[in-house]
Design a protein around this motif. Structure first.
Motif, mmCIF file in Angstrom:
data_model
loop_
_atom_site.group_PDB
_atom_site.id
_atom_site.type_symbol
_atom_site.label_atom_id
_atom_site.label_comp_id
_atom_site.label_asym_id
_atom_site.label_seq_id
_atom_site.Cartn_x
_atom_site.Cartn_y
_atom_site.Cartn_z
ATOM 1 N N VAL A 65 0.848 -1.188 0.000
ATOM 2 C CA VAL A 65 0.000 0.000 0.000
ATOM 3 C C VAL A 65 0.888 1.243 0.000
ATOM 4 O O VAL A 65 1.818 1.353 0.800
ATOM 5 N N ASP A 66 0.590 2.152 -0.915
ATOM 6 C CA ASP A 66 1.302 3.425 -1.025
ATOM 7 C C ASP A 66 0.267 4.534 -0.849
ATOM 8 O O ASP A 66 -0.694 4.604 -1.609
ATOM 9 N N ALA A 125 4.096 5.671 3.117
ATOM 10 C CA ALA A 125 3.190 6.775 3.425
ATOM 11 C C ALA A 125 4.000 8.059 3.542
ATOM 12 O O ALA A 125 5.127 8.054 4.033
ATOM 13 N N ARG A 126 3.398 9.155 3.037
ATOM 14 C CA ARG A 126 4.069 10.449 3.163
ATOM 15 C C ARG A 126 3.054 11.574 3.211
ATOM 16 O O ARG A 126 1.979 11.469 2.637
ATOM 17 N N LYS A 127 3.461 12.624 3.911
ATOM 18 C CA LYS A 127 2.676 13.862 3.962
ATOM 19 C C LYS A 127 3.361 14.851 3.032
ATOM 20 O O LYS A 127 4.581 14.991 3.061
ATOM 21 N N THR A 135 -6.098 12.696 -0.702
ATOM 22 C CA THR A 135 -5.351 11.490 -0.352
ATOM 23 C C THR A 135 -5.329 10.597 -1.573
ATOM 24 O O THR A 135 -6.369 10.362 -2.184
ATOM 25 N N GLU A 136 -4.154 10.120 -1.955
ATOM 26 C CA GLU A 136 -4.007 9.198 -3.075
ATOM 27 C C GLU A 136 -3.544 7.852 -2.522
ATOM 28 O O GLU A 136 -2.567 7.789 -1.779
ATOM 29 N N ILE A 137 -4.260 6.806 -2.904
ATOM 30 C CA ILE A 137 -3.994 5.466 -2.378
ATOM 31 C C ILE A 137 -3.744 4.522 -3.547
ATOM 32 O O ILE A 137 -4.496 4.527 -4.522
ATOM 33 N N GLU A 138 -2.696 3.712 -3.444
ATOM 34 C CA GLU A 138 -2.422 2.660 -4.419
ATOM 35 C C GLU A 138 -2.261 1.353 -3.663
ATOM 36 O O GLU A 138 -1.455 1.261 -2.745
ATOM 37 N N ILE A 139 -3.036 0.354 -4.071
ATOM 38 C CA ILE A 139 -2.973 -0.966 -3.442
ATOM 39 C C ILE A 139 -2.552 -1.958 -4.519
ATOM 40 O O ILE A 139 -3.192 -2.052 -5.567
#
Length: 142
Positions: A65-66, A125-127, A135-139
C-alpha cells in the motif's frame, strides 16, 4: 484483483487523521467511540472505493500500500516558504502524525478493499504540502 493489478483511489478532501477514541463512563461501564468527523471521513473513503471498484471482492492476498496525504498550506506564511512547500523543498513535519492518517485510511478500507489490514506487508506513506488537499492510495497485490 488480478495478479499485480494496482488499485488507485483518490479522496478529494482534506486528509483526516485517526484520533484517539473518546471514552465515556456510565456507572461501571466504559464506552469508547469515534468523533462524527472521522466516522464520516471513513465512510466516504469506503464509499468511494465501492463506487469505483464495485465488482472487486476484498482480496486475501499479501498487499503493498502506497498512500500520499496532500495537506493544505497554511495561509500565514511568506511567499518564499509557500514556494518551498509547493516545490517539495519543505515537508510537513507538524502534527498530525503520518501514522494517524494511515490508520484512518486502513480502517476505512478494512473489509472493503482487503479482508484484513494484516495482509499489508509493505507500506509507504508520506505527507506532502499542496494547494489541492487530497489522499491518493495505491494498493498492489504482491
Amino acid at each position: 484483483m488480478a495478479s499485480n493489478q494496482v488499485i488507485k483511489l483518490v479522496i478529494n478532501q482534506v486528509p483526516q487523521p485517526q484520533p484517539r477514541p473518546r471514552v465515556t463512563v456510565r456507572g461501571k461501564y466504559a464506552h469508547a467511540y469515534e468523533s462524527k468527523k472521522i466516522r464520516t471521513y471513513k465512510k466516504l473513503v469506503a464509499h468511494k472505493y465501492r463506487l469505483e471498484y464495485a465488482q472487486k471482492l476484498p482480496t486475501e492476498k499479501p498487499l503493498s500500500v502506497d498512500v500520499r496525504f496532500y495537506r493544505p498550506i497554511q495561509k500565514s506564511i511568506s511567499k518564499i516558504e509557500r514556494h518551498r512547500r509547493l516545490t517539495g523543498q519543505s515537508w510537513p513535519t507538524v502534527k498530525p502524525d503520518v501514522d494517524n492518517y494511515v490508520k484512518a485510511i486502513l480502517d476505512a478500507l478494512n473489509g472493503v478493499a482487503f479482508k484484513d489490514d494484516s495482509q499489508i506487508v509493505v507500506l509507504y506513506a508520506r505527507k506532502i504540502y499542496s494547494d489541492n488537499p487530497r489522499t491518493e492510495i495505491e494498493i498492489t497485490e504482491m
